[in-house]
Each structure stands twice: as structure tokens, then as C-alpha cells.
Enzyme design. Structure first.
Site, short mmCIF file in Angstrom:
data_model
loop_
_atom_site.label_atom_id
_atom_site.label_comp_id
_atom_site.label_asym_id
_atom_site.label_seq_id
_atom_site.Cartn_x
_atom_site.Cartn_y
_atom_site.Cartn_z
N ARG A 243 0.87 -1.18 0.00
CA ARG A 243 0.00 0.00 0.00
C ARG A 243 0.90 1.23 0.00
NH1 ARG A 243 -3.40 -3.08 -1.18
NH2 ARG A 243 -5.45 -3.43 -0.26
N GLU A 272 -3.91 7.57 -4.01
CA GLU A 272 -4.16 6.98 -5.32
C GLU A 272 -5.44 7.56 -5.90
OE1 GLU A 272 -4.20 2.73 -4.91
OE2 GLU A 272 -2.07 2.67 -4.40
N HIS A 291 -1.95 0.32 -9.39
CA HIS A 291 -2.46 -0.64 -8.39
C HIS A 291 -3.14 -1.84 -9.08
CE1 HIS A 291 -3.96 -1.02 -3.97
NE2 HIS A 291 -3.83 -2.21 -4.52
C1 DGY Z 1 -5.59 -6.40 -2.46
O1 DGY Z 1 -6.30 -7.38 -2.69
O2 DGY Z 1 -5.41 -5.96 -1.33
C2 DGY Z 1 -4.97 -5.76 -3.64
O3 DGY Z 1 -4.03 -4.81 -3.30
C3 DGY Z 1 -6.05 -5.08 -4.43
O4 DGY Z 1 -6.63 -4.09 -3.62
#
Ligand code: DGY
Length: 332
Positions: A243, A272, A291
Site C-alpha cells: 500500500r 491513489e 495498483h
Molecule cells: C488487495 O487485494 O489488497 C490488492 O491490493 C487489491 O486491492
């Protein structure tokens, strides 16, 4: 006698077969636009629902107050940093997520980020398309050289299931030396892949590729900061597919601008999407992705089905397979 079906709202479109499965068990309303429902649009839908299927967006007190009957929130993602755990505990709302199904897909993307950064794939793709590859520029052109991935040292911070899938690729596919840092020692990764445990500091000093995979929790906000980049090799690459908030992005930008590290491969940003004037977007030594760690058709469909099964089980009064650990206490 047929029972009245419980109601759910699905805040983004999901594959038809997943919706069909849900409709066998529940009364479903689904966002019918592209992307996901806006926050305002979502809040308007929650007055009568028992469950919400979502792929992000804060599940906070404001939302819970607008959803008096809500019992279950099922995330179509493995990360659940969108859950306000305390607020959900107080309201007795169960939260589920979608582990396992995406491990290999995310690990593939991490390898792609490593390879693209080290071999400058995105940068040199642009070079060819811009017509800069002229006669005479070829294999001996040092300005096009990259760095070897095979036999380099990879340091994985956060050796969970996805970390292990990366480890397998790195060690079995690329003969890399594998270091890791984790809250607890991971015996399986040590035995299977020869992973060597390191303190965070030592991992940063020794790795050619530092891969950040730690989940975002209150404890891991800005887990990697200026002092950490300063420990890294000037030839090292920083890869983040967890993240955006797990790294202090300003410190990352500074480390890249000052040559403290050589480059980065980023699937995540804070915020984001990144603002158009974010310096990371104009650095040729930084690979930027929107992402897409889990974004293949099959994996996204599988994740939606796991989220659907979590929801149906929870609203049927069964134990859903993937309740997030912090909320398992609500199951009684
Ligand atoms: C997750 O599944 O956490 C991926 O990063 C997509 O959000």
C-alpha cells in the site's frame, strides 16, 4: 415455506456468474456504473442492507451509522486497511477479505516490477516508440545498460503468503539470494527457499532489490522512511506492491532525486491516483503502475467469488472462511 432473503449491496460490478451465485441466496442490488459507487452514492444505498460487498473505501463510523442493519462487509481484496476495526467491533459488524487466490498473481507482478526496473523495460519501450533507436545504437550502448536480476540479492519485507510466492520465483527462477524481514521468523520460507532472516537495517544494507509487502496497519504507516533509504545501496531498487502509505513517499522521492537509491517499481501510491505533478511520474528510473497487483481477469473473478462465498456464509449464520483476524472475536 420460502424464507425472506437478506439484502446486500455490491458497490462495483462483479462477473455475471458471481452475481448469479449471490442471487440464489440473497437479494442483491449492484452499482450499475463503471468503476465503483461514489462514497455519496454508496451511503444512500445502505439503509436496508444486511451486507455490503466492496473493493475498498472506508468502512467507518459514518458509513456504519448509515447502515443500521449491516452485519457483514465483504472486501474483494486481501488488504483490509479500509476497515475501521474498532468501529466495526463496537457495532458487531463482521469483515471478510480474499486471501490465497491472488498470491501468485501479485507475485508475478512483483517480478515484473523488478525486471522492468532493473532492465529499464518501460523506459526503453518509450525510447523505441519515440524513434530514438537509431542505426548504430545497439547492444554495446552503455546508456541502455541495466542491472542483472539473476543472482542478485532480494530482500522481502513482510514474508506472508505473497512474500513466499515471490520468494519461490526469485530463488527457483532467478537464482537470487533471499533475505527477509518479518514480525516473526518464517520457518517454511527458510527451509523451502533458503530465506535468511535479517533485521530491517541489515536487509536494507545488503539487498539489491528491496520489496515491501507488509500489510498497511496503524503500525506500518510510513514503515519505510528517510533513514531507511539512507541505508540502501546506491545501486538498489525499491519495489512496493503493498500500500502507498507503508512508505513515506516524500522520502522516497528525495532518495530517488538525490541518487541515494537507483530506481523504484511502484504499484501503489499515497494517495491513489497520484497527483499529476507527483515527481515520481516524471522519473525515467521509476516504473509506475495503477495498483494492478491482482488485476488479471481470472484472479479478479476468483476474488469476487471468494467475497461472495464469504458473504453468503456469514449471512446464513455459518462461519465465513475468511474473517479478518481482528474481528474473529465477533463470531462467538
Ligand atoms: C488487495 O487485494 O489488497 C490488492 O491490493 C487489491 O486491492
Amino acid at each position: 415455506m420460502s424464507q425472506v432473503k437478506k439484502k446486500i449491496y455490491i458497490s462495483r460490478q462483479i462477473p455475471q456468474e458471481v452475481l448469479a451465485y449471490l442471487e440464489q441466496h440473497l437479494e442483491c442490488r449492484m452499482w450499475d456504473g463503471s468503476g465503483a459507487a461514489s462514497r455519496a452514492g454508496l451511503l444512500e444505498q445502505l439503509g436496508d442492507v444486511d451486507g455490503l460487498i466492496t473493493s475498498g473505501g472506508p468502512i467507518d463510523r459514518e458509513l456504519l451509522n448509515r447502515a443500521p442493519k449491516l452485519k457483514v462487509v465483504s472486501n474483494i481484496s486481501v488488504g483490509y486497511n479500509n476497515f475501521d476495526i474498532e468501529a466495526m467491533k463496537e457495532r458487531g459488524v463482521i469483515g471478510t477479505h480474499t486471501p490465497y487466490v491472488l498470491d501468485n498473481t501479485v507475485a508475478d507482478l512483483v517480478m515484473a516490477l523488478i525486471l522492468s526496473s532493473a532492465r529499464r523495460i518501460a523506459e526503453l519501450d518509450r525510447f523505441v516508440k519515440d524513434g530514438k533507436w537509431q542505426r548504430g545504437i545497439g547492444l554495446n550502448e552503455e546508456s541502455l545498460f541495466g542491472l542483472d536480476v539473476h543472482h542478485a540479492t532480494i530482500g522481502i519485507i513482510g514474508m506472508g503468503r505473497i512474500g513466499e510466492a515471490i520468494a519461490k520465483r526469485a530463488v527457483h527462477g532467478f537464482d537470487m539470494k533471499l533475505l527477509y524481514h518479518n514480525r516473526s521468523r518464517q520457518q517454511e520460507a527458510e527451509t523451502r527457499y533458503g530465506a535468511q532472516y535479517r533485521s530491517l537495517e541489515d536487509l536494507l544494507k545488503e539487498s539489491d532489490f528491496v520489496v515491501l509487502m507488509t500489510p498497511l496497519t496503524p503500525e506500518t504507516v510510513h514503515f519505510i522512511r528517510k533513514e531507511h533509504f539512507e541505508l540502501m545501496k546506491p545501486t538498489a531498487f525499491f519495489i512496493n506492491a503493498s500500500r502507498g502509505q507503508t512508505v513515506d513517499e516524500k522520502a522516497l522521492i528525495e532518495a530517488l532525486q538525490t541518487g541515494t537509491i537507483r530506481g523504484a517499481g511502484l504499484d501503489v501510491f499515497d494517495p491513489e491516483p497520484p497527483s499529476p505533478d507527483n515527481p515520481l511520474l516524471s522519473m525515467p528510473n521509476v516504473v509506475t503502475l495503477p495498483h494492478i497487483g491482482s488485476a488479471t481477469s481470472k484472479t479478479r473473478a476468483d476474488m469476487a467469488m471468494v467475497a461472495a462465498k464469504n458473504m453468503v456464509a456469514a449471512l446464513n449464520g455459518e462461519t465465513p472462511p475468511n474473517v479478518v483476524s481482528e474481528l474473529r472475536g465477533l463470531l462467538g
